[in-house]
Design an enzyme around this catalytic site. Structure first.
Site, PDB file in Angstrom:
ATOM      1  N   HIS A 229       0.808  -1.228   0.000  1.00 47.42           N
ATOM      2  CA  HIS A 229       0.000   0.000   0.000  1.00 47.42           C
ATOM      3  C   HIS A 229       0.838   1.273   0.000  1.00 47.42           C
ATOM      4  CE1 HIS A 229      -3.483  -2.420   0.242  1.00 47.42           C
ATOM      5  NE2 HIS A 229      -3.498  -2.620   1.545  1.00 47.42           N
TER       6      HIS A 229
ATOM      7  N   HIS B 234      -9.860   1.438   0.950  1.00 46.57           N
ATOM      8  CA  HIS B 234      -9.700   0.204   1.728  1.00 46.57           C
ATOM      9  C   HIS B 234     -10.754   0.115   2.843  1.00 46.57           C
ATOM     10  CE1 HIS B 234      -7.871  -3.235   3.571  1.00 46.57           C
ATOM     11  NE2 HIS B 234      -6.725  -3.140   2.907  1.00 46.57           N
TER      12      HIS B 234
ATOM     13  N   GLN C 139      -9.504  -6.747  -5.166  1.00 44.91           N
ATOM     14  CA  GLN C 139      -8.893  -7.523  -4.099  1.00 44.91           C
ATOM     15  C   GLN C 139      -9.958  -7.838  -3.061  1.00 44.91           C
ATOM     16  OE1 GLN C 139      -5.682  -8.469  -4.204  1.00 44.91           O
ATOM     17  NE2 GLN C 139      -5.300  -9.278  -2.156  1.00 44.91           N
TER      18      GLN C 139
ATOM     19  N   GLU D 125     -11.462  -4.174  -2.697  1.00 43.31           N
ATOM     20  CA  GLU D 125     -10.620  -3.051  -3.100  1.00 43.31           C
ATOM     21  C   GLU D 125     -10.420  -3.058  -4.613  1.00 43.31           C
ATOM     22  OE1 GLU D 125      -6.977  -3.424  -0.582  1.00 43.31           O
ATOM     23  OE2 GLU D 125      -8.223  -5.028   0.276  1.00 43.31           O
TER      24      GLU D 125
END
Length: 328
Positions: free
Chosen positions: A99, A170, A264, A291
């Site tokens: 990230h 997120h 994701q 995500e």
């Protein structure tokens, strides 16, 4: 708009509430973070969010935040662009980059540049060399509530040097009070990315057919571990449906549409380290993340969709989270 908390260095974190009808959200300047998402008639926030700043400085660092400049993982904390190799911060297992590094977008206070009752726009500038990534980047994220019950997140970015760019929200969604493994999930993907023991893609693009990763038809999530990218398409494109989530103990469903090539899905195994909006501890699997982003480790996998942003180009990502009342 109100002060939400104060950082250790004295900077104030502000919360901005936006709403339309019976749907509302609170966005924090720390990480341009979705702290809460509320629908009239539902007794709790639809995303996991803390009531104070402190948890976000610890175990909830990514919760609700915009993450990047490259969301997800970069294997061995390195990549090459146009023959030049870059080493990024190894903040995952002391080997890989996650990230955007230790102080990615989630760890910065963003500036509010525009707001109304229904939207807020925040910006941030990242310096050339930040966390090892090349290029000065200007990033802008707009949250907008649309009646009756949709949240649209639009992010744009520019750079002065070729760099990686994949920016994702997120949020951990919590439609009901139960274990997310009992919820029904649909993902519009015929392929997924297998990963190694350190959650780095192997480079294979595998069919979901006949596997625990086949969510092309609605089915219960179950007990298989999920922290994987589902391959929605071969590159960024027009907004289109990606996933649907339905909880058995709630009369609502979450519909996700995105421009992004990957989704994701993380099953929230570690939500026991988080708290809800009342400050109460949560169990494991209390919420899940969907995500929308580029495929992880894309710069090291030539068969993955390109995730490079170059000078003169504009990165534009859009994801729509829509809450619908489900049929009885």
């Amino acid at each position: 708009m109100a002060v939400f908390g104060t950082m250790p260095d004295g900077q104030e974190v502000v919360g901005v509430r936006i709403q339309a009808g019976g749907f509302s959200a609170c966005i924090l300047t720390y990480g341009a973070r979705l702290q809460s998402l509320n629908l009239v008639g539902v007794g709790h926030s639809l995303v996991i969010g803390a009531p104070t700043l402190e948890p976000y400085l610890g175990p909830m660092a990514y919760y609700g935040a915009m993450v990047g400049r490259f969301a997800n993982r970069i294997g061995n904390a390195g990549f090459s662009i146009d023959g030049t190799t870059y080493q990024t911060t190894p903040n995952f297992l002391d080997r890989h980059t996650l990230h955007g590094g230790s102080l990615g977008l989630h760890g910065h206070i963003w500036d509010i540049v525009d707001r109304s009752d229904q939207h807020v726009t925040m910006t941030i500038d990242l310096t050339d060399g930040d966390e090892g990534f090349p290029g000065h980047m200007h990033i802008e994220t707009r949250y907008e509530i649309e009646a009756p019950s949709s949240l649209r997140i639009t992010t744009t970015a520019t750079t002065d040097r070729a760099t990686l760019c994949s920016i994702a929200n997120h949020a951990f969604f919590r439609l009901g009070d139960g274990d997310i493994r009992q919820q029904m999930l649909t993902i519009n993907a015929a392929h997924y990315l297998p990963v190694d023991d350190e959650l780095i893609p192997t480079g294979d693009v595998a069919s979901v057919g006949g596997t625990a990763f086949d969510f092309r038809q609605p089915r219960r999530i179950g007990g298989h571990r999920y922290d994987h990218n589902f391959c929605l398409r071969d590159g960024r494109g027009p907004l289109r449906p990606a996933a649907v989530l339905k909880a058995p103990d709630a009369d609502i469903a979450l519909h996700v549409s995105t421009t992004e090539p990957g989704l994701q899905f993380y099953d929230g195994e570690n939500t026991q380290f988080a708290v809800d909006e009342a400050g109460r501890s949560l169990p494991a699997f209390a919420g899940l993340a969907l995500e929308a982003q580029a495929w992880p480790d894309a710069p090291n996998r030539p068969n993955f969709p390109d995730a490079i942003l170059r000078p003169g180009e504009v990165y534009r990502s859009e994801t729509l989270f829509e809450i619908r009342r489900s049929m009885p």
